[in-house]
Design an enzyme around this catalytic site. Structure first.
Site, PDB file in Angstrom:
ATOM      1  N   ASP A   1      -6.783   5.641  -0.901  1.00  0.00           N
ATOM      2  CA  ASP A   1      -6.580   5.589   0.142  1.00  0.00           C
ATOM      3  C   ASP A   1      -6.347   5.609   1.919  1.00  0.00           C
ATOM      4  O   ASP A   1      -5.569   5.861   1.413  1.00  0.00           O
ATOM      5  CB  ASP A   1      -5.256   5.241  -0.329  1.00  0.00           C
ATOM      6  CG  ASP A   1      -4.387   3.373   0.003  1.00  0.00           C
ATOM      7  OD1 ASP A   1      -4.796   2.686   0.876  1.00  0.00           O
ATOM      8  OD2 ASP A   1      -3.362   3.409   0.075  1.00  0.00           O
TER       9      ASP A   1
ATOM     10  N   GLY B   1      10.382   5.992   6.622  1.00  0.00           N
ATOM     11  CA  GLY B   1       9.197   5.402   6.461  1.00  0.00           C
ATOM     12  C   GLY B   1       9.845   4.715   5.221  1.00  0.00           C
ATOM     13  O   GLY B   1      10.012   4.854   4.548  1.00  0.00           O
ATOM     14  N   THR B   2       9.192   2.822   5.330  1.00  0.00           N
ATOM     15  CA  THR B   2       9.277   2.027   4.512  1.00  0.00           C
ATOM     16  C   THR B   2       7.130   1.777   4.017  1.00  0.00           C
ATOM     17  O   THR B   2       6.661   1.155   5.097  1.00  0.00           O
ATOM     18  CB  THR B   2       9.983   1.248   4.430  1.00  0.00           C
ATOM     19  OG1 THR B   2      10.756   1.291   5.906  1.00  0.00           O
ATOM     20  CG2 THR B   2      10.693   1.493   3.564  1.00  0.00           C
ATOM     21  N   GLY B   3       6.501   2.343   3.465  1.00  0.00           N
ATOM     22  CA  GLY B   3       5.054   1.652   3.365  1.00  0.00           C
ATOM     23  C   GLY B   3       5.282   0.881   2.408  1.00  0.00           C
ATOM     24  O   GLY B   3       6.060   0.486   1.671  1.00  0.00           O
ATOM     25  N   GLY B   4       4.225   0.481   2.177  1.00  0.00           N
ATOM     26  CA  GLY B   4       3.169  -0.335   0.566  1.00  0.00           C
ATOM     27  C   GLY B   4       4.048   0.631  -0.574  1.00  0.00           C
ATOM     28  O   GLY B   4       4.401  -0.320  -1.409  1.00  0.00           O
ATOM     29  N   PHE B   5       3.724   1.889  -0.756  1.00  0.00           N
ATOM     30  CA  PHE B   5       3.882   2.358  -2.232  1.00  0.00           C
ATOM     31  C   PHE B   5       5.145   2.655  -2.379  1.00  0.00           C
ATOM     32  O   PHE B   5       6.360   2.889  -3.014  1.00  0.00           O
ATOM     33  CB  PHE B   5       3.391   3.865  -2.419  1.00  0.00           C
ATOM     34  CG  PHE B   5       1.994   3.689  -2.878  1.00  0.00           C
ATOM     35  CD1 PHE B   5       1.640   2.749  -3.575  1.00  0.00           C
ATOM     36  CD2 PHE B   5       0.927   4.130  -2.545  1.00  0.00           C
ATOM     37  CE1 PHE B   5       0.552   2.340  -4.059  1.00  0.00           C
ATOM     38  CE2 PHE B   5      -0.393   4.014  -2.520  1.00  0.00           C
ATOM     39  CZ  PHE B   5      -0.181   2.509  -3.407  1.00  0.00           C
TER      40      PHE B   5
END
Ligand SMILES: *[C@@H]1O[C@H](CO)[C@@H](O)[C@H](O)[C@H]1NC(C)=O
Ligand SMILES: *[C@@H]1O[C@H](CO)[C@@H](O)[C@H](O)[C@H]1NC(C)=O
Ligand SMILES: *[C@@H]1O[C@H](CO)[C@@H](O)[C@H](O)[C@H]1NC(C)=O
Ligand SMILES: *[C@@H]1O[C@H](CO)[C@@H](O)[C@H](O)[C@H]1NC(C)=O
Ligand SMILES: *[C@@H]1O[C@H](CO)[C@@H](O)[C@H](O)[C@H]1NC(C)=O
Ligand SMILES: *[C@@H]1O[C@H](CO)[C@@H](O)[C@H](O)[C@H]1NC(C)=O
Length: 692
Positions: free
Chosen positions: A494, A372-376
């Protein structure tokens, strides 16, 4: 018959030929980036030990101790040509990084050696000047068959023959501690000038030792690792034909070390690589950042020794240099603060992982390990041990700056102790260059986000009502734990579907708690950056930037409405989920808010309850939002949900007000508004509301 027999013996000959060629060709190659878990590959004797952090300690600082550490397997070092009796020594190459920590700056000793020995131990060897290699009675005897490179830190030791040996030197020893070749410790800088340095300074020092069989040349380079790269010119480059008389067909390679009566140092090896056989063996280069941290330099700074004048000169030089540095420091104070290198403190934190372990666990952060690639940051799947059940997720974050990471890590140290069935277990962290790596348990089913939206789109499998209701309760109890049940209040900051992971039992687990804080710190000083996700940010967050458990409750409320309705909190800027549900509530049609994809497959009472609780949590006024403890009681029907008062929603003016308050950096997933008091960058509503 006879033909078959001769055929057979021919084959046998051929086979033997192949075997002998292979034996001749046997090569040895190994790399130890630290020695943790290598007790079976390294044979330790005497005072030597492998420390829990992976350092190989040859001796501690006790008086008159010796220790040896040899690679377990013998290394083939002689080649004999088939039609001659003449043997040649094979080429070999080795590199290692060592640290010597003396008892005090003037009283270190004695030293250590890199050794080729016929045995993997040095039985009978003595300490002090014998360096754990030989003893009084066998020193110099041709039957020893030892070759050693000595790293000696003792000044003015007199040899048996009365010659004065220089302190801080490197020597090549053949069967004897009387070095045949010796050099003071220097490296050649880029201009070819000699630069002196101390073996016992407590800093990591790297050694490259290469022996070329055909030319009988030995090259030795020694330099402090702070230089960054290997000097081009070796310290020693000499032909050593004597080696042929020393080496036997198979030899053991390793280290010996010893301390003296009054002079003692702890000798450490941080990493070691070796390669032999083959045409041009080159030992793998060790990257210091992948080795265990060097031991702290605890040498007592005692600097008498009669050379008082030299000392005063040195001291005044140091003081004037420090004065200049102080000036530079004051000028660049701000910059220095931002570039603060955080090292010492890292040692104190037990949850720190070693980068090399993570590197191998994730196959070198290969692309096919990305889950996964998320905002963080990017998340990689990895395996830390051989058991397949022990999977981890490694989140790689590159913070805006390293400022704040230290505080964040201190926080992680306590967050690491959090444990609840509705939280993703944080196992630890690791700082590597500009990256912060966080290690979590691996949760296989993906996020709530994908179960609500992507899965149904792909396969038509809509999340059932029961599962939704259980997930909502689970998230509530995870948040309750963070807010009230742990020793300190942890604000998640969050809460949203992509931060809720679903495990095998459809049990939700909240992840990424506290991470938003990392992003609030850093960037510019004098500004408060609020980090959160559009749609889930409580109104007061965008006004005063104060995240609290009440702002988590707000986000939970939005999430709850989202779970029931299957709709995102906002769309193109005109739709606001909470307002929409509230309108339905007012017009008495609240159940029209339920996800139409569920058809009639839901429990009306539970749906009403969830929507009412969701609305209550989304109350504009902080003081009207229930604490998580109450939320859970409502959801469990232990308590009735109070009626929502008329003052629930925003007035239209306050909503447009909110829009103008957003400013600063906005990513596709995340908004942060910066409060630099005056300069607010206005951004278009389309980019503010861009939930995925
Ligand atoms: C050292 O130990 C580690 C962990 O047990 C292992 O993966 C590695 O191969 C060992 N190194 C050598 C050179 O044997
Ligand atoms: C092996 O011996 C033969 C004849 O004695 C000689 O011609 C040849 O050069 C030798 N080969 C090597 C590699 O020494
Ligand atoms: C030293 O090594 C030799 C050869 O491997 C072995 O026979 C001997 O037992 C070892 N001695 C000790 C004290 O381990
Ligand atoms: C010196 O070392 C040799 C070889 O290991 C051993 O046989 C001998 O006993 C030792 N001598 C003394 C005095 O310890
Ligand atoms: C060298 O060592 C061998 C075997 O340990 C011993 O027999 C011999 O006497 C020694 N030679 C000298 C000169 O000490
Ligand atoms: C040893 O150093 C010399 C001089 O730098 C170089 O020419 C030679 O190739 C080196 N040999 C080995 C085996 O590294």
């Amino acid at each position: 018959m006879g033909k078959a027999k001769s055929m057979f013996s021919l084959l046998l000959l051929l086979f033997l030929e192949i075997v002998s060629v292979r034996a001749q060709g046997a090569t040895t190659e190994f790399v130890f980036r630290g020695f943790r878990g290598n007790q079976t590959e390294i044979q330790l004797e005497g005072d030597s030990t492998i420390k829990p952090n992976g350092l190989l300690r040859l001796t501690d600082r006790n008086s008159n101790v010796a220790g040896t550490a040899f690679y377990q397997n013998p290394v083939r070092l002689l080649d004999t040509k088939r039609n001659s009796t003449k043997a040649t020594v094979r080429s070999f190459s080795t590199s290692f990084v060592f640290v010597i920590i003396p008892s005090s700056s003037s009283n270190g000793g004695f030293g250590f050696t890199f050794t080729l020995s016929p045995t993997p131990n040095r039985t009978g060897a003595e300490s002090a000047q014998y360096l754990g290699l030989l003893n009084k009675s066998n020193d110099g005897n041709q039957s020893n068959h030892v070759f050693a490179v000595e790293f000696d830190t003792v000044q003015g030791f007199k040899d048996k023959d009365g010659t004065n040996r220089i302190g801080n030197h490197i020597g090549l020893n053949f069967n004897s501690l009387n070095s045949k070749i010796q050099e003071p410790v220097v490296y050649y800088n880029n201009d070819g000038q000699k630069e002196e340095f101390q073996l016992g300074s407590g800093e990591p020092i790297q050694v490259f030792l290469d022996y070329d069989g055909p030319t009988k040349t030995l090259n030795l380079t020694v330099y402090p690792t702070r230089l960054g790269s290997k000097p081009r010119t070796p310290l020693i480059s000499r032909q050593i034909p004597y080696l042929l008389e020393i080496v036997k067909e198979e030899m053991f390679v390793g280290f010996t070390a010893a301390t003296g009566k009054d002079q003692s140092s702890a000798h450490y090896v941080m990493g070691w690589s070796f390669s032999s056989g083959g045409k041009n063996p080159i030992a793998e280069t060790l990257d210091v950042s992948e080795l265990p941290l060097p031991p702290p330099n605890t040498a007592k700074k005692r600097g008498y020794n009669g050379k008082v004048i030299a000392l005063i000169v040195a001291l005044s030089t140091v003081i004037s240099i420090m004065f200049v540095l102080l000036l530079i420091f004051m000028i660049h104070k701000k910059r220095l603060q931002q570039e603060e290198i955080l090292e010492d403190w890292e040692i104190d934190h037990p949850h720190r992982f070693q980068y090399k372990d993570l590197y191998s666990a994730t196959d070198g952060f290969k692309e096919n390990r990305i889950v996964g690639t998320g905002g963080f940051g990017t998340v990689f799947r990895g395996k830390i041990s051989s058991s397949s059940s022990d999977q981890i997720a490694v989140k790689k974050i590159t913070p805006n700056s390293m400022q704040g990471v230290r505080e964040f890590v201190a926080e992680i140290e306590s967050l690491g102790k959090l444990s609840h069935k509705n939280l993703v277990n944080l196992r630890g962290w690791c700082k590597h260059k500009n990256d912060l790596l966080l290690i979590y348990d691996y949760i296989p089913n993906g996020s709530l986000d994908s179960l609500l939206y992507s899965k149904p789109r792909q396969s038509g499998a809509v999340l059932s009502w029961n599962a939704r209701f259980q997930i909502a309760k689970g998230i509530a109890s995870g948040l309750l734990y963070l807010h009230e049940e742990w020793e300190q209040i942890v604000v998640h900051r969050d809460v949203k579907p992509s931060n809720v992971l679903i495990d095998d039992d459809m049990n939700p687990r909240l992840g990424d708690f506290g991470l938003a804080r990392l992003h609030e710190r850093g960037s510019q000083t004098h500004t408060t950056v609020v980090v959160g996700t559009i749609g889930y940010m409580a109104p007061e967050l965008t006004r005063n930037g104060n995240a609290s458990s009440a702002s988590d409750v707000f986000a939970f409320g939005v999430l709850l409405l989202e779970i029931v309705s299957g709709r995102k909190p906002t769309d193109s800027g005109t739709f606001f989920l909470a307002d929409w549900v509230m309108e339905l509530e007012t017009s008495g049609e609240i159940l029209s808010a339920v996800d139409p994809r569920l058809g009639s497959g839901y429990d009306g009472e539970e749906a009403r309850l969830a929507l009412a609780v969701g609305l209550l949590c989304c109350h504009q006024k902080v003081e009207f939002r229930p604490p998580m403890r109450m939320v859970l009681r409502y959801l469990n029907r232990d308590e009735d949900v109070p009626k929502i008062d008329d003052n629930w929603g925003y007035s239209d003016s306050s909503r447009s007000n909110l829009g103008s308050k957003f400013g600063g950096y906005v990513s596709s997933d995340r908004a942060s508004s910066s409060y630099a008091s005056s300069s607010l960058t206005r951004i278009s509503s389309a980019s503010v509301i861009s939930g995925r």
